[in-house]
Motif scaffolding. Sequence first.
Motif, PDB file in Angstrom:
ATOM      1  N   ALA A 195       0.834  -1.202   0.000  1.00 39.07           N
ATOM      2  CA  ALA A 195       0.000   0.000   0.000  1.00 39.07           C
ATOM      3  C   ALA A 195       0.865   1.247   0.000  1.00 39.07           C
ATOM      4  N   ILE A 196       1.919   1.215   0.797  1.00 38.47           N
ATOM      5  CA  ILE A 196       2.804   2.381   0.860  1.00 38.47           C
ATOM      6  C   ILE A 196       3.482   2.616  -0.475  1.00 38.47           C
ATOM      7  N   ALA A 197       3.945   1.513  -1.090  1.00 36.97           N
ATOM      8  CA  ALA A 197       4.615   1.655  -2.380  1.00 36.97           C
ATOM      9  C   ALA A 197       3.660   2.253  -3.400  1.00 36.97           C
ATOM     10  N   LEU A 198       2.413   1.833  -3.319  1.00 37.46           N
ATOM     11  CA  LEU A 198       1.413   2.268  -4.290  1.00 37.46           C
ATOM     12  C   LEU A 198       1.013   3.727  -4.080  1.00 37.46           C
ATOM     13  N   LEU A 199       0.855   4.107  -2.802  1.00 34.36           N
ATOM     14  CA  LEU A 199       0.356   5.450  -2.514  1.00 34.36           C
ATOM     15  C   LEU A 199       1.461   6.489  -2.560  1.00 34.36           C
ATOM     16  N   GLY A 200       2.674   6.066  -2.188  1.00 31.49           N
ATOM     17  CA  GLY A 200       3.752   7.042  -2.074  1.00 31.49           C
ATOM     18  C   GLY A 200       4.390   7.396  -3.400  1.00 31.49           C
ATOM     19  N   LYS A 201       4.098   6.590  -4.428  1.00 36.02           N
ATOM     20  CA  LYS A 201       4.737   6.807  -5.719  1.00 36.02           C
ATOM     21  C   LYS A 201       4.169   8.051  -6.395  1.00 36.02           C
ATOM     22  N   THR A 202       5.052   8.915  -6.899  1.00 38.00           N
ATOM     23  CA  THR A 202       4.560  10.073  -7.644  1.00 38.00           C
ATOM     24  C   THR A 202       3.985   9.610  -8.979  1.00 38.00           C
ATOM     25  N   ALA A 203       4.607   8.577  -9.564  1.00 42.93           N
ATOM     26  CA  ALA A 203       4.157   7.976 -10.822  1.00 42.93           C
ATOM     27  C   ALA A 203       4.192   8.975 -11.970  1.00 42.93           C
ATOM     28  N   ARG A 204       5.276   9.724 -12.047  1.00 40.48           N
ATOM     29  CA  ARG A 204       5.437  10.640 -13.153  1.00 40.48           C
ATOM     30  C   ARG A 204       6.132   9.895 -14.284  1.00 40.48           C
ATOM     31  N   LEU A 205       5.362   9.602 -15.317  1.00 36.51           N
ATOM     32  CA  LEU A 205       5.883   8.837 -16.443  1.00 36.51           C
ATOM     33  C   LEU A 205       6.356   9.795 -17.531  1.00 36.51           C
ATOM     34  N   GLU A 206       7.591   9.583 -17.966  1.00 39.92           N
ATOM     35  CA  GLU A 206       8.148  10.470 -19.000  1.00 39.92           C
ATOM     36  C   GLU A 206       8.866   9.639 -20.056  1.00 39.92           C
ATOM     37  N   PHE A 207       8.785  10.121 -21.263  1.00 34.91           N
ATOM     38  CA  PHE A 207       9.540   9.497 -22.341  1.00 34.91           C
ATOM     39  C   PHE A 207      10.626  10.481 -22.745  1.00 34.91           C
ATOM     40  N   LYS A 208      11.888  10.032 -22.673  1.00 41.98           N
ATOM     41  CA  LYS A 208      12.995  10.935 -22.993  1.00 41.98           C
ATOM     42  C   LYS A 208      13.933  10.256 -23.982  1.00 41.98           C
ATOM     43  N   MET A 209      14.464  11.050 -24.880  1.00 36.96           N
ATOM     44  CA  MET A 209      15.393  10.481 -25.857  1.00 36.96           C
ATOM     45  C   MET A 209      16.763  10.292 -25.209  1.00 36.96           C
ATOM     46  N   VAL A 210      17.418   9.161 -25.565  1.00 35.01           N
ATOM     47  CA  VAL A 210      18.729   8.883 -24.999  1.00 35.01           C
ATOM     48  C   VAL A 210      19.786   9.693 -25.761  1.00 35.01           C
ATOM     49  N   ALA A 211      20.669  10.332 -25.004  1.00 31.58           N
ATOM     50  CA  ALA A 211      21.766  11.092 -25.624  1.00 31.58           C
ATOM     51  C   ALA A 211      22.898  10.116 -25.920  1.00 31.58           C
ATOM     52  N   GLU A 212      22.868   9.537 -27.146  1.00 34.16           N
ATOM     53  CA  GLU A 212      23.788   8.442 -27.461  1.00 34.16           C
ATOM     54  C   GLU A 212      25.249   8.899 -27.511  1.00 34.16           C
ATOM     55  N   ASP A 213      25.445  10.194 -27.830  1.00 40.22           N
ATOM     56  CA  ASP A 213      26.825  10.649 -28.017  1.00 40.22           C
ATOM     57  C   ASP A 213      27.542  10.950 -26.700  1.00 40.22           C
ATOM     58  N   VAL A 214      26.823  10.867 -25.581  1.00 38.56           N
ATOM     59  CA  VAL A 214      27.495  11.128 -24.309  1.00 38.56           C
ATOM     60  C   VAL A 214      27.860   9.796 -23.665  1.00 38.56           C
ATOM     61  N   ASN A 215      29.082   9.710 -23.185  1.00 41.34           N
ATOM     62  CA  ASN A 215      29.526   8.496 -22.505  1.00 41.34           C
ATOM     63  C   ASN A 215      29.053   8.524 -21.050  1.00 41.34           C
ATOM     64  N   PRO A 216      28.265   7.519 -20.648  1.00 45.36           N
ATOM     65  CA  PRO A 216      27.741   7.512 -19.266  1.00 45.36           C
ATOM     66  C   PRO A 216      28.852   7.549 -18.223  1.00 45.36           C
ATOM     67  N   GLN A 217      29.997   6.963 -18.547  1.00 49.42           N
ATOM     68  CA  GLN A 217      31.079   6.942 -17.564  1.00 49.42           C
ATOM     69  C   GLN A 217      31.607   8.352 -17.286  1.00 49.42           C
ATOM     70  N   ASP A 218      31.618   9.197 -18.339  1.00 43.61           N
ATOM     71  CA  ASP A 218      32.010  10.594 -18.140  1.00 43.61           C
ATOM     72  C   ASP A 218      30.972  11.293 -17.263  1.00 43.61           C
ATOM     73  N   ALA A 219      29.715  10.976 -17.545  1.00 46.47           N
ATOM     74  CA  ALA A 219      28.624  11.614 -16.808  1.00 46.47           C
ATOM     75  C   ALA A 219      28.718  11.310 -15.314  1.00 46.47           C
ATOM     76  N   ILE A 220      29.096  10.056 -14.984  1.00 46.86           N
ATOM     77  CA  ILE A 220      29.226   9.691 -13.578  1.00 46.86           C
ATOM     78  C   ILE A 220      30.292  10.550 -12.906  1.00 46.86           C
TER      79      ILE A 220
END
Lengths: 532, 311
Positions: A195-220
């Motif tokens: 119940a807590i998991a269900l009620l506490g979730k903001t549930a904001r669903l978004e579709f975002k394009m992946v930035a393929e040219d950025v290296n995730p390791q640099d981002a970290i």
Amino acid sequence: MSKSLKLRGGLVFFCLLLSLISLAPNFMADSLPEWWTGAFDPIHLGLDLQGGMHLVLGVDVDKAVESRLDSTLDQIEGLLNEKDVIFKRVERLPGDRLAVTVYDAQAGSQVDSLMKENFPNLEAMTLSDEGGYIQKNYRLSTPEVANVKDYAVRQALETLRNRVDQFGVSEPTLQLQSENRILIQLPGIKDPDRAIALLGKTARLEFKMVAEDVNPQDAIKGVLPPGTQLLYEKDVNRQTGETTENPLVVYEKTALTGDLLADAQVRIDTRFNEPYVAIDFNSVGAKRFDQITAANVGKRMAIVLDDTVYSAPVIRERISGGSAQISGAFNEQEATDLAIVLRAGSLPAPVHILENRTVGPSLGRDSINMGIVSVMVGGLLVVLAMAVYYKLSGLVANIVLILNVFFIMALLSLFKATLTLPGIAGIVLTIGMAVDANVLIFERIREELRLGKTVRNALDAGYSKAFLTIIDANVTTLIAALVLFQFGTGPVKGFAVTLSVGIIASLFTAIFVSRVIFDFFLERRQIKRLSI
Amino acid sequence: MELISPNINIDFVGRKTIAVMFSAALIVIGLVSLLIKGGPNYGIDFAGGTLVQVKFTQVTKAADIKDALQSLELGSLVVQQFGETADEFLIRAQNTSAELEGLSKQIANAIESKYGVGSVEVRRAEMVGPQVGKDLREKGLMAILYAMIGILVYVTWRFEFRFAVGAILALVHDVLITLGAFSVFNQEIDLPVIAAFLAIIGYSLNDTIIVYDRIRENMGKHGKDGLVKVVNRSINETLSRTILTSGTTLLVVAALFVFGGGVIHTFAFALLVGILIGTYSSIFVASPLLIFWEERKGGKGTKAVAKGGIA
């Protein structure tokens, strides 16, 4: 029998009958006709007695204001581009301000007039010069801020109600408690964590394009090009059950949000026998989804829920039907819950759990049993004390005491009040205090008898002299109980209710009913000695 | 049956020095205990925090449970036995951060990994955020204050202001001593205790009013005897009732204390102390206060008359 006695006796009999009728569904609900059980509910038990969950959620209204500013910012940017105004940037600054930076005074006055015309809810603040640029500051007007906050809380309540309805709890309570708090009571809930998991979730669903040219390791390491953000994708290894988090860099700008969903359903993928959530967009959403997929074939699109990436599939072809699916590392129940929150809509602002009280059904049962034992033992002791001390008159007091408990239960049932553990304590306390009125009357009668009055005169004098004292003494307790009712939440309110009801019932039984009984016995007989 | 002879005549007012010393001693003990322990011992309702009640299928020890929970890093953790047998325990943690939201499950898992699956049942889990705790504390205090104001107004209306002052001071006396008793006996103040305090206020006042009512009645009949005699007479006349009613109420509250179960224990404790003190105060505090007030005001009154005479 005198007319007055008949009338009074009739009233007592009527009250008794009404109590029996209203209490019957508690004991024999199955054998009663439907109109009966429909009109009189059994006594409602509080969460502490039947088990359940009491939650107070705080809506983060400041976040709602921030997101309102963000969307206003997008609108301003769009408007300025549309009107060909040359500007350096539009940004949200700390202190809930929006700032538009332009290069010269001409553009500044253009911005001024456009803002005035299109955003009446924004108040212009100070101007500041910053290295040759002109920075114009705006903020939301005070009533508008209040509106946004108010709307966020109401919307949150609505969304939470939708979620609870789909969760399937009988007789849930959801109400606004104070400005940004929402009270939720879920009686008899089996899985509080879910119940807590269900009620506490903001549930904001978004579709975002992946930035393929950025290296995730640099981002970290902290190297992020402007306009992108670092998110993580949760992955569960099917064999080992281990969870891993894969970093993923996406563009900050949201391509599409869950606001445009029409439906969400759980389906089972027959190939892996795994659940996924099938979503359908509404017409606007379907059109947008069509455009986006057409423009981005071959690229990856991340499906993000509350800043966690569920999956980031490659767009293989243009999708025009307005349907998509969310797959990811979840089991069937998690998929069901995801579908529920998506159908119920997202919360306009995050919520935080401020208070959570969960009582398991076994503890509630124990509390009821202990409560009954306390009432029995306490009642028995009082009955014994009265019988020993006042003999036959004590018996009269005992009869009205039992009637009293009976009436209290009936009143609770009639008012549809909730019985809680402190409420039971209130009944126990009432039993102790209820005999007080009879004690006062009996002591008065004894005094009058000692003065040499006849039984009838002593009774009259005893009742009339004790009457005001009893009223005064009980009204003060009633004041305390009413204050408690105003202040109290949940269990404490239950105590206030039974205490108030107990006082009223005990005044009626101890003063009125006991007198009827005495009068009934004294009417035809000449009694020389009163057993008191 | 009679416990108190109708002809009883105890000089209650004359023992006021002893009464003052007794009351003062109780209040001082309570206040000193409160000072040493740094204020009232609030439960999670008012202080904020997390509480989990667990029941085992076997008997165990608090220290063992604490060991089992060490891996969770919950900060300051208190584990105490709940009830008579050592199979049920309360676990308290001070913090209420977001990570603690699934605390009951975490605790159950940690315990099961030591004691075996199915060996423990979470019977109750409560989490109160610090803000809610603060709000509840303020609301509780306001409730007690409002109740007292309401009572002051009612008693002033029904009697006279001097009666109301006596009644309220007696109430403050009762609540202070009960609060002190909570500190001395290390009982926690939680939400139901506020309810108990208000019930004590109601009960103690009930007692006081019955004596006051008799004083008012006797002032009409025996007013010329002087207030001291009237008060003494009234207390004696109502003594039998006072003892009987307190007796029956104490019987039921004791039943609640013994049989009501752990959840209601502190509530019953408050009532037990409060009713004893409330009964005492309506005899030894509220009525002598009336005389004290009268003597002071009486002194001023005669001065005013004298002044008037000169003018």
